[in-house]
Write a protein that holds these residues in place. Structure first.
Motif, PDB file in Angstrom:
ATOM      1  N   ASN A  32      -7.356   1.290  -4.796  1.00 21.62           N
ATOM      2  CA  ASN A  32      -7.079   2.551  -5.480  1.00 21.62           C
ATOM      3  C   ASN A  32      -5.974   2.403  -6.521  1.00 21.62           C
ATOM      4  OD1 ASN A  32      -9.022   3.700  -3.883  1.00 21.62           O
ATOM      5  ND2 ASN A  32      -7.631   4.904  -2.622  1.00 21.62           N
ATOM      6  N   ILE A  33      -5.061   1.460  -6.288  1.00 28.35           N
ATOM      7  CA  ILE A  33      -4.015   1.182  -7.279  1.00 28.35           C
ATOM      8  C   ILE A  33      -4.601   0.422  -8.470  1.00 28.35           C
ATOM      9  CG2 ILE A  33      -1.909  -0.153  -7.719  1.00 28.35           C
ATOM     10  CD1 ILE A  33      -1.032   0.496  -4.862  1.00 28.35           C
ATOM     11  N   ILE A  34      -5.464  -0.536  -8.187  1.00 25.84           N
ATOM     12  CA  ILE A  34      -6.052  -1.372  -9.242  1.00 25.84           C
ATOM     13  C   ILE A  34      -6.776  -0.523 -10.284  1.00 25.84           C
ATOM     14  CG2 ILE A  34      -7.889  -3.053  -9.724  1.00 25.84           C
ATOM     15  CD1 ILE A  34      -7.073  -4.424  -7.074  1.00 25.84           C
ATOM     16  N   ILE A  35      -7.549   0.470  -9.834  1.00 28.08           N
ATOM     17  CA  ILE A  35      -8.347   1.255 -10.787  1.00 28.08           C
ATOM     18  C   ILE A  35      -7.496   2.221 -11.601  1.00 28.08           C
ATOM     19  CG2 ILE A  35     -10.448   1.047  -9.428  1.00 28.08           C
ATOM     20  CD1 ILE A  35     -10.029   3.894  -8.451  1.00 28.08           C
ATOM     21  N   THR A  36      -6.198   2.280 -11.293  1.00 28.41           N
ATOM     22  CA  THR A  36      -5.303   3.118 -12.101  1.00 28.41           C
ATOM     23  C   THR A  36      -4.552   2.296 -13.146  1.00 28.41           C
ATOM     24  OG1 THR A  36      -3.411   2.904 -10.589  1.00 28.41           O
ATOM     25  CG2 THR A  36      -4.977   4.686 -10.147  1.00 28.41           C
ATOM     26  N   HIS A  37      -4.929   1.019 -13.305  1.00 30.53           N
ATOM     27  CA  HIS A  37      -4.298   0.144 -14.300  1.00 30.53           C
ATOM     28  C   HIS A  37      -5.357  -0.429 -15.226  1.00 30.53           C
ATOM     29  CE1 HIS A  37      -1.142   0.383 -11.276  1.00 30.53           C
ATOM     30  NE2 HIS A  37      -0.291  -0.071 -12.169  1.00 30.53           N
TER      31      HIS A  37
END
Length: 362
Positions: A87-92
């Motif tokens: 979920n963090i990856i797709i926000t970068h």
């Protein structure tokens, strides 16, 4: 994104602790729609046979066509950690720049005290301390098979050329379905610098809990088959008490308005504990330090004194005999008259203001 929740909901059986988590905390405090994103809710149930391998992951043999092979199966925590990272990856973006806030992930542990929590958490125990930004204050190393499985779960892959230098880095779960990261480095150390937003170390295989991973557990206070939870483990959780009438016991307002007020209270509380050493085993372990409760914005609420400090006093300090608490609240001369006033923790928790005042005046 909400503040980090790392909480144990405790009380008698059948008081609606699991319902509180499902109907209130998950949808409203964490803003998770379990029907829309079920992958963001991971559930585990602790029991006497539940192990670190069940929690983190383990190799299990499989026999196929007469051949024995071993597959690694991720545990509940590793699965939750991987989902939080995804979920963090797709926000970068492909350059590692943050473009939005990540969705929350919650690991729900039912009956946390029916398993040997110290053994189950193992080195993950170190990660339960969180900084103000929500990340673990410290990191911990996990074994190579476990770390490789974590990378696989989050879709992070990298290839080496014949000289041992990294030639390609791919994150499959990025905004583009199978996006190659722009990477000019040559080593894992270089790659670490490119994905610092994940806060893990590819070289040393260390991890941290990210701020979008929340852990909520339930605990039955009347369960006779419970394992002992040590003080260090308890300290790392926020506690919420549900009484026998299914009411969440939570006093509103601020108990200590400055850190100095809190430190003065801690000193007097420890003096009270030491003065009643005859009722206590292991007096050194039963005193509290100033970091037992984290001071937020220089204030401490009544609610956290009720649920965390008073439960520790009730369950760990004066677990054998409540006489010192009764005398504190009602006076030594009135012990016989009021000895039945503190029968349950619920009785004690409701007297949070009286408890604080009595310690300050003791």
């Amino acid at each position: 994104m909400s503040d980090v929740i790392q909480r144990i909901i405790f009380g008698s059986p059948g008081t609606g602790k699991s319902h509180l988590i499902k109907a209130e905390i998950i949808p409203y405090e964490l803003d998770i729609d379990e029907k829309e994103t079920p992958e963001n809710v991971i559930k585990a149930v602790f029991h006497p046979e539940y192990t670190y391998g069940d929690f983190m992951g383990k190799l299990l043999p499989i026999t196929k066509s007469g051949q024995v092979t071993y597959n690694f199966y991720e545990g509940h925590f590793l699965k939750a950690l991987a989902q939080a990272y995804k979920n963090i990856i797709i926000t970068h973006d492909k350059n590692g720049q943050k473009i939005s806030e990540p969705d929350n992930v919650v690991l729900v542990i039912d009956e946390i005290n029916r398993g040997n929590s110290s053994a189950i958490f193992g080195s993950i125990f170190q990660l339960l301390d969180r900084d103000n930004n929500g990340w673990s204050s410290y990191d911990t190393t996990i074994n190579g098979v476990m770390f490789d499985r974590l990378l696989e779960l989050i879709g992070c892959d990298y290839d080496f050329d014949s000289s041992g230098k990294i030639k390609k880095v791919t994150i499959k779960n990025s905004i583009s379905e199978n996006q190659e990261i722009e990477f000019s480095g040559k080593t894992l150390k270089d790659l670490n610098k490119k994905i610092t937003f994940l806060n893990f170390d590819l070289v040393n295989k260390t991890i941290k809990i990210p701020p979008n991973l929340h852990i909520i557990a339930t605990m039955n206070t009347s369960d006779n088959s419970i394992y002992h939870m040590d003080t260090a483990f308890k300290r790392r959780w926020e506690w919420q008490f549900v009484d026998a009438n299914s009411n969440l016991v939570k006093e509103n307002g601020i108990a200590f308005k400055t850190e100095k007020e809190w430190l003065n209270f801690v000193e007097k509380l420890n003096n009270f504990i030491k003065s009643n050493h005859n009722f206590i085993r292991g007096i050194e372990d039963k005193q509290i330090g100033k970091y037992f409760i984290r001071v937020e914005n220089h204030q401490i609420s009544y609610a956290i004194i009720q649920s965390k400090l008073m439960f520790f006093i009730w369950d760990s300090v004066f677990s054998r005999d409540k006489k010192p608490l009764i005398q504190l609240l009602y006076g030594k001369e009135n012990y016989e008259q009021f000895k039945n006033e503190l029968v349950t923790f619920g009785d004690f928790a409701l007297k949070v203001k009286e408890f604080i005042k009595a310690i300050q005046e003791n």
